[in-house]
Write an enzyme that holds these catalytic residues in place. Structure first.
Site, PDB file in Angstrom:
ATOM      1  CG  ASP A   1      16.220  -1.755  56.427  1.00  0.00           C
ATOM      2  OD1 ASP A   1      16.424  -0.831  57.219  1.00  0.00           O
ATOM      3  OD2 ASP A   1      16.480  -1.684  55.216  1.00  0.00           O
TER       4      ASP A   1
ATOM      5  CB  THR B   1      14.510   3.302  57.112  1.00  0.00           C
ATOM      6  OG1 THR B   1      14.838   2.068  57.754  1.00  0.00           O
ATOM      7  CG2 THR B   1      15.696   3.772  56.329  1.00  0.00           C
ATOM      8  CB  THR B   2      11.333   1.658  61.208  1.00  0.00           C
ATOM      9  OG1 THR B   2      12.060   0.640  60.522  1.00  0.00           O
ATOM     10  CG2 THR B   2       9.954   1.139  61.525  1.00  0.00           C
TER      11      THR B   2
ATOM     12  CG  ASP C   1      20.565  -0.372  57.941  1.00  0.00           C
ATOM     13  OD1 ASP C   1      20.670  -0.001  56.765  1.00  0.00           O
ATOM     14  OD2 ASP C   1      19.475  -0.617  58.484  1.00  0.00           O
TER      15      ASP C   1
END
Length: 534
Positions: free
Chosen positions: A67, A100-101, A402
């Site tokens: 994550d 998020t990445t 998530d």
């Protein structure tokens, strides 16, 4: 590179070719390189076939995750511009919960193109303004690609939640966790405010033991602690009347600085007698309201309950759960639809909550307390997550969070978009076409930024062990033929219609990734000096 920019002849008009002085260029370059290093660190963990990172903290804890927000959060980044990328992934986590990445990788690719444009002698402000226009245009393109979704269409919601889970360590459990996340979010949506979901209404309780398959939703409350067994108190209570108390059932103490000196035994006996009477009178008041379950908040200054008070509570057949955390009180009172009681004088029947059953049950070698069948239950839900070890348990909780965020995105903005690098390639294609219509420096900048967006499909292919050049070229050709939902299917290792493969994500994830990444890059571009203040 900087020296070449200084030596570049001023052939074009003065507004378009601006040569910065050396120091400012070096600072800007250092910032961009530091931020790109952070982006490259998380790049390998993008997508379902991305690698996981093992993070070893200073106190010896180990975290295994892919994550982006968690990885960057735990990294000790010292360079100020690189810290901005860490903040960027945090804000994406807050806005959308997923991607998020992606957001960091996009920012890294845009910064790479900024370096090229700066070396061409283009002024940072011109680049920044072009980037702003690109982000507005990108949101329009993405919105045009999206398809509306209704909350009643549970299947679509489950698809998007499982797409978010597929890139996680616990991806093999996505068939269980995705429907669980969808049901949890839908159960807390308030019909009066259908656009808003507060994830604090969903409590995740982690319990070691079993496997992730044993994860379940509990309609009621779960406490990761056992009931008080002192003096043989009850461990199961039907038709429970529950009080949440914030005062102590123990004899009062003097202030910290003071002490009482007792000289003879008769005084000692009197003190003990008074203490006993004090506790008894409290318990009689509690019992007179018909209360038979007590949830006692953790106390700092003195013990919330003593052995003596527990003995009397057990005699009165009252089930006790002690050491309830202060920050859980709001969730508990909302679920039980009762009021917290701060003083024994305010202990009245109308402040109690009612439930069919409160019982202690064993899970492996530890125990939990469950409250079920709550009357007039508030719009909350509890999820009991299980895992074979602490690492899996923590990662399952992060993945579930998530998935919950993805469903929350769909509740607030009800549009779905294809995944698998399809939106990015389509953006790249449309922005490239748009660049040909623009004039001057803007056209040049937009063309470069359009190329930068290809980093997502390129990285997806690279992480899946495919040939990125071949894949991205074919993907571009298919999109030029008008197949806008074509993306990389990493499971089959080929290019397919991603929509038919059920790889979908909320529109909000893609739009917020683009807008936040461009905002962050513009900010880094505008910095021309770092001043340290002692």
């Amino acid at each position: 590179m900087a020296s070449s920019a200084v030596a570049a002849p001023r052939s074009s008009s003065k507004t378009e070719s601006y040569v910065d002085n050396k120091r400012k260029e070096d600072v800007r370059q250092a910032n961009i390189l530091a931020a790109r290093t952070v982006a490259d660190a998380v790049r390998t963990s993008l997508g379902p076939k991305g690698m996981d990172k093992m993070i070893s903290t200073a106190n010896g804890d180990v975290i295994i995750t892919n994550d982006g927000a968690t990885i960057l959060n735990k990294m000790e980044v010292l360079q100020p511009a690189a810290k901005m990328l860490v903040e960027l992934s945090k804000s994406q986590d807050a806005a959308a919960g997923d991607g998020t990445t992606t957001v960091v990788v996009i920012a890294g690719a845009l910064l790479k193109q900024c370096l090229v444009l700066l070396s061409h002698g283009i002024h940072p402000t011109v680049i920044s303004d072009s980037l702003h226009k690109v982000s507005i245009k990108a949101v329009d393109v993405l919105t045009a690609m999206a398809r509306p979704v209704e909350l009643s269409d549970r299947e679509s919601l489950v698809k998007s939640a499982s797409t978010a889970l597929n890139s996680k360590v616990v991806s093999q459990y996505s068939t269980l966790l995705a429907p669980l996340a969808v049901d949890a979010v839908l159960s807390v949506v308030d019909p009066a405010k259908p656009e808003i979901v507060d994830l604090r209404d969903i409590k995740i309780v982690k319990k070691l033991g079993g496997t992730v398959d044993d994860t379940e939703t509990v309609k009621g409350l779960v406490f990761d602690k056992k009931t008080s067994h002192a003096a043989g108190g009850p461990t199961r209570m039907e038709k429970a009347k529950i009080a949440v108390i914030q005062f102590q059932i123990s004899p009062p103490k003097t202030d910290i600085e003071q002490s009482i000196v007792v000289s003879d035994y008769t005084q000692m006996d009197r003190i003990l007698k008074e203490e006993r009477n004090y506790i008894l009178s409290m318990i009689k008041k509690i019992k007179s309201t018909g209360c038979n379950v007590l949830l006692i908040q953790k106390s700092i200054l003195r013990d919330a309950v003593t052995d003596l008070s527990l003995h009397y509570l057990a005699k009165a057949k009252i089930l006790v759960v002690k050491d309830v955390e202060r920050d859980e009180i709001e969730f508990i009172t909302k679920t039980l639809n009762c009021l917290p009681i701060a003083n024994i004088e305010h202990f009245r029947e109308e402040k109690l909550g009612y439930a069919d059953l409160v019982e202690e049950s064993s899970l492996g070698d530890s125990k939990i307390v469950k409250i079920t069948g709550i009357q007039n239950m508030g719009r909350t839900t509890s999820v009991l997550v299980r895992g074979s070890n602490q690492l899996v348990l923590d990662e399952a909780e992060r993945s579930l969070h998530d998935a919950l965020c993805v469903v929350r995105c769909l509740v607030s903005k009800r549009f779905l978009i294809a995944g698998g690098g399809a939106p990015e390639i389509e953006l790249s294609r449309q922005l490239g076409a748009w660049a040909k219509v623009l004039q001057g420096m803007e056209s040049h900048c937009v063309k470069y930024f359009a190329q930068a967006l290809e980093v997502i499909p390129y990285t997806l292919a690279e992480n899946a062990g495919l040939n990125p050049m071949t894949i991205v070229t074919e993907l571009r050709n298919r999109h030029n033929e008008g197949e806008i939902n074509t993306g990389i299917n990493v499971r089959k290792g080929q290019i397919t219609n991603i929509w038919d493969e059920n790889v979908v994500q909320p529109l909000l994830v893609s739009t917020s990734a683009i807008t936040l990444a461009t905002e962050c890059v513009r900010m880094i571009l505008k910095i021309d000096d770092i001043v340290t203040v002692r």
